[in-house]
Design a protein around this motif. Structure first.
Motif, PDB file in Angstrom:
ATOM      1  N   PHE A  51       0.818  -1.204   0.000  1.00 23.02           N
ATOM      2  CA  PHE A  51       0.000   0.000   0.000  1.00 23.02           C
ATOM      3  C   PHE A  51       0.855   1.258   0.000  1.00 23.02           C
ATOM      4  CE2 PHE A  51      -2.318   3.297   2.347  1.00 23.02           C
ATOM      5  CZ  PHE A  51      -3.532   3.319   1.678  1.00 23.02           C
ATOM      6  N   GLY A  52       0.729   2.073  -1.055  1.00 20.87           N
ATOM      7  CA  GLY A  52       1.361   3.380  -1.111  1.00 20.87           C
ATOM      8  C   GLY A  52       2.861   3.381  -1.322  1.00 20.87           C
ATOM      9  N   ILE A  53       3.466   2.213  -1.587  1.00 17.48           N
ATOM     10  CA  ILE A  53       4.922   2.113  -1.669  1.00 17.48           C
ATOM     11  C   ILE A  53       5.343   1.612  -3.044  1.00 17.48           C
ATOM     12  CG2 ILE A  53       6.947   0.899  -0.755  1.00 17.48           C
ATOM     13  CD1 ILE A  53       5.609   0.919   1.951  1.00 17.48           C
ATOM     14  N   ASP A  54       6.278   2.332  -3.674  1.00 19.78           N
ATOM     15  CA  ASP A  54       6.763   1.962  -5.003  1.00 19.78           C
ATOM     16  C   ASP A  54       7.959   1.020  -4.953  1.00 19.78           C
ATOM     17  OD1 ASP A  54       4.834   3.624  -6.151  1.00 19.78           O
ATOM     18  OD2 ASP A  54       6.150   5.368  -6.086  1.00 19.78           O
ATOM     19  N   HIS A  55       8.604   0.917  -3.811  1.00 17.71           N
ATOM     20  CA  HIS A  55       9.798   0.093  -3.661  1.00 17.71           C
ATOM     21  C   HIS A  55       9.494  -1.387  -3.897  1.00 17.71           C
ATOM     22  CE1 HIS A  55      13.219   2.469  -2.073  1.00 17.71           C
ATOM     23  NE2 HIS A  55      13.862   1.320  -2.088  1.00 17.71           N
ATOM     24  N   ALA A  56      10.542  -2.144  -4.241  1.00 16.90           N
ATOM     25  CA  ALA A  56      10.410  -3.592  -4.367  1.00 16.90           C
ATOM     26  C   ALA A  56      10.042  -4.208  -3.026  1.00 16.90           C
ATOM     27  CB  ALA A  56      11.714  -4.195  -4.881  1.00 16.90           C
ATOM     28  N   ARG A  57       9.198  -5.236  -3.068  1.00 13.19           N
ATOM     29  CA  ARG A  57       8.817  -5.963  -1.857  1.00 13.19           C
ATOM     30  C   ARG A  57       9.744  -7.160  -1.693  1.00 13.19           C
ATOM     31  NH1 ARG A  57       4.164  -6.063   1.218  1.00 13.19           N
ATOM     32  NH2 ARG A  57       3.885  -7.947   2.501  1.00 13.19           N
ATOM     33  N   GLY A  58      10.095  -7.480  -0.440  1.00  9.93           N
ATOM     34  CA  GLY A  58      10.932  -8.633  -0.177  1.00  9.93           C
ATOM     35  C   GLY A  58      10.148  -9.931  -0.292  1.00  9.93           C
ATOM     36  N   VAL A 155      -0.007  12.002  11.116  1.00  9.48           N
ATOM     37  CA  VAL A 155       0.616  10.753  11.545  1.00  9.48           C
ATOM     38  C   VAL A 155       0.356  10.584  13.040  1.00  9.48           C
ATOM     39  CG1 VAL A 155       2.786   9.515  11.843  1.00  9.48           C
ATOM     40  CG2 VAL A 155       2.373  10.825   9.758  1.00  9.48           C
ATOM     41  N   LEU A 156      -0.211   9.443  13.428  1.00 12.58           N
ATOM     42  CA  LEU A 156      -0.542   9.197  14.836  1.00 12.58           C
ATOM     43  C   LEU A 156       0.635   8.631  15.621  1.00 12.58           C
ATOM     44  CD1 LEU A 156      -4.110   7.634  14.458  1.00 12.58           C
ATOM     45  CD2 LEU A 156      -3.471  10.041  14.699  1.00 12.58           C
ATOM     46  N   GLY A 157       1.628   8.127  14.912  1.00 16.83           N
ATOM     47  CA  GLY A 157       2.803   7.578  15.561  1.00 16.83           C
ATOM     48  C   GLY A 157       3.731   6.952  14.543  1.00 16.83           C
ATOM     49  N   TYR A 158       5.032   7.068  14.784  1.00 23.22           N
ATOM     50  CA  TYR A 158       6.022   6.489  13.881  1.00 23.22           C
ATOM     51  C   TYR A 158       7.241   6.092  14.713  1.00 23.22           C
ATOM     52  CZ  TYR A 158       8.979   5.908   9.712  1.00 23.22           C
ATOM     53  OH  TYR A 158       9.789   5.406   8.729  1.00 23.22           O
ATOM     54  N   GLU A 195      -7.186   8.146   4.866  1.00 23.14           N
ATOM     55  CA  GLU A 195      -6.296   9.241   5.258  1.00 23.14           C
ATOM     56  C   GLU A 195      -4.853   8.920   4.872  1.00 23.14           C
ATOM     57  OE1 GLU A 195      -5.412  10.893   9.557  1.00 23.14           O
ATOM     58  OE2 GLU A 195      -7.322  11.701   8.786  1.00 23.14           O
ATOM     59  N   ALA A 196      -4.483   7.649   5.004  1.00 24.74           N
ATOM     60  CA  ALA A 196      -3.133   7.235   4.610  1.00 24.74           C
ATOM     61  C   ALA A 196      -2.935   7.364   3.109  1.00 24.74           C
ATOM     62  CB  ALA A 196      -2.878   5.800   5.050  1.00 24.74           C
ATOM     63  N   ALA A 197      -3.964   7.038   2.327  1.00 20.92           N
ATOM     64  CA  ALA A 197      -3.865   7.157   0.868  1.00 20.92           C
ATOM     65  C   ALA A 197      -3.628   8.610   0.464  1.00 20.92           C
ATOM     66  CB  ALA A 197      -5.127   6.615   0.214  1.00 20.92           C
ATOM     67  N   ALA A 198      -4.324   9.520   1.123  1.00 23.09           N
ATOM     68  CA  ALA A 198      -4.117  10.941   0.838  1.00 23.09           C
ATOM     69  C   ALA A 198      -2.713  11.363   1.232  1.00 23.09           C
ATOM     70  CB  ALA A 198      -5.162  11.772   1.581  1.00 23.09           C
ATOM     71  N   LEU A 199      -2.232  10.833   2.353  1.00 19.15           N
ATOM     72  CA  LEU A 199      -0.880  11.155   2.795  1.00 19.15           C
ATOM     73  C   LEU A 199       0.150  10.695   1.778  1.00 19.15           C
ATOM     74  CD1 LEU A 199       1.152  12.061   4.977  1.00 19.15           C
ATOM     75  CD2 LEU A 199       0.917   9.789   6.005  1.00 19.15           C
ATOM     76  N   TYR A 200       0.002   9.452   1.293  1.00 18.72           N
ATOM     77  CA  TYR A 200       0.981   8.916   0.356  1.00 18.72           C
ATOM     78  C   TYR A 200       0.917   9.585  -1.019  1.00 18.72           C
ATOM     79  CZ  TYR A 200       2.934   5.303   3.317  1.00 18.72           C
ATOM     80  OH  TYR A 200       3.616   4.656   4.305  1.00 18.72           O
ATOM     81  N   ALA A 201      -0.154  10.302  -1.284  1.00 22.48           N
ATOM     82  CA  ALA A 201      -0.254  11.058  -2.541  1.00 22.48           C
ATOM     83  C   ALA A 201       0.333  12.455  -2.418  1.00 22.48           C
ATOM     84  CB  ALA A 201      -1.720  11.144  -2.971  1.00 22.48           C
ATOM     85  N   GLN A 207       8.767  13.028  -1.649  1.00 22.15           N
ATOM     86  CA  GLN A 207      10.159  13.382  -1.405  1.00 22.15           C
ATOM     87  C   GLN A 207      10.825  12.411  -0.430  1.00 22.15           C
ATOM     88  OE1 GLN A 207      10.893  17.798  -0.907  1.00 22.15           O
ATOM     89  NE2 GLN A 207       8.661  17.855  -1.015  1.00 22.15           N
ATOM     90  N   THR A 208      10.052  11.969   0.560  1.00 16.79           N
ATOM     91  CA  THR A 208      10.586  10.999   1.521  1.00 16.79           C
ATOM     92  C   THR A 208      10.901   9.681   0.826  1.00 16.79           C
ATOM     93  OG1 THR A 208       9.187  12.017   3.217  1.00 16.79           O
ATOM     94  CG2 THR A 208      10.192   9.898   3.745  1.00 16.79           C
ATOM     95  N   GLN A 209       9.995   9.233  -0.032  1.00 21.02           N
ATOM     96  CA  GLN A 209      10.220   7.973  -0.734  1.00 21.02           C
ATOM     97  C   GLN A 209      11.365   8.099  -1.737  1.00 21.02           C
ATOM     98  OE1 GLN A 209       7.042   5.020  -1.101  1.00 21.02           O
ATOM     99  NE2 GLN A 209       5.678   6.753  -1.439  1.00 21.02           N
ATOM    100  N   LYS A 210      11.561   9.276  -2.279  1.00 20.94           N
ATOM    101  CA  LYS A 210      12.708   9.497  -3.154  1.00 20.94           C
ATOM    102  C   LYS A 210      14.004   9.330  -2.369  1.00 20.94           C
ATOM    103  CE  LYS A 210      14.686  12.843  -6.405  1.00 20.94           C
ATOM    104  NZ  LYS A 210      14.532  14.197  -7.023  1.00 20.94           N
TER     105      LYS A 210
END
Length: 230
Positions: A51-58, A155-158, A195-201, A207-210
């Motif tokens: 969900f929301g991630i372009d990176h390769a999955r393990g 973000v509620l927690g990280y 809400e997470a989908a909007a965040l990831y858009a 920039q973080t994912q870059k």
């Protein structure tokens, strides 16, 4: 504090519901008896989408994460060498196909603030790029990447869990990186998937994912439901 995460794969003879029931009712009370245990959580995997991630999955295909807190590594080692541990170890045969373990330092980036509303939680396995050293991974994730995440809205927690040791098979002998190729585990809470989908858009997450491309090879997320045993 040390967080000891178990990366759990259920016995294929069990349904997801049977696995969950055994873990909660049978195994949980056994693990709760470990000496020196400060807290114990069971994180049941309920969704494995990227969900929301372009990176390769393990290649990991997990059914749950156990999380046990100890004051330090010595206390953790004492617990897995204790008579109480032998009962839990024998019980694993009945509901698990495999267990990989990581001992982690826990770093809070965004303090948990769930409020009174609903929430969802995601836990994510991180693997660094082959050319990135352990020191560089720590620097990029704990300093640079964390500074980006602190700018995210809603973000509620990280929390960042940095792997400091690995185990597979023998619980008191360190495993190689090749056996347990994980460098970190993310814990991330947000109100709901919309809400997470909007965040990831958003631009800030883009920039973080870059930046993640600089040091991460694989990102493997799971949505989980968490219960506290101790």
């Amino acid at each position: 504090m040390i967080s000891r995460f178990g990366l759990l794969t259920r016995n294929p003879k069990l349904s997801p519901e049977e696995f969950d029931r055994h873990w909660r009712i049978s195994h949980g009370p056994l693990a709760a008896k470990f000496p020196g245990l400060r807290a114990y959580y069971q994180h049941l995997v309920v969704n494995k989408e990227q969900f929301g991630i372009d990176h390769a999955r393990g290649s990991w295909n997990l059914d749950g994460f156990s999380e046990l807190h100890f004051d330090n590594i010595d206390d953790m080692m004492s617990a897995v060498s204790s008579p109480a541990f032998s009962g839990a170890l024998q019980d694993e045969v009945d509901f698990l196909q495999d267990v990989h373990l990581v001992a982690c330092e826990k770093h809070v980036v965004v303090p948990l603030n769930l409020g009174n509303g609903p929430f969802v939680k995601r836990m994510t396995l991180l693997k660094r790029l082959p050319e990135v050293s352990v020191e560089q991974f720590r620097r990029e994730w704990l300093n640079v990447h964390a500074s980006w995440v602190r700018q995210w809205p809603n973000v509620l927690g990280y929390v960042q869990n940095v792997v400091v040791d690995r185990y597979h098979g023998k619980r008191t002998i360190s495993a190689s990186y090749e056996e347990v190729p994980i460098d970190g585990i993310v814990e991330f809470w947000f109100r709901d998937k919309q809400e997470a989908a909007a965040l990831y858009a958003s631009d800030i997450v883009a920039q973080t994912q870059k930046h993640a491309l600089v040091f991460l090879d694989e990102i493997t997320p799971y949505f989980v439901e968490t219960r506290q045993i101790v």
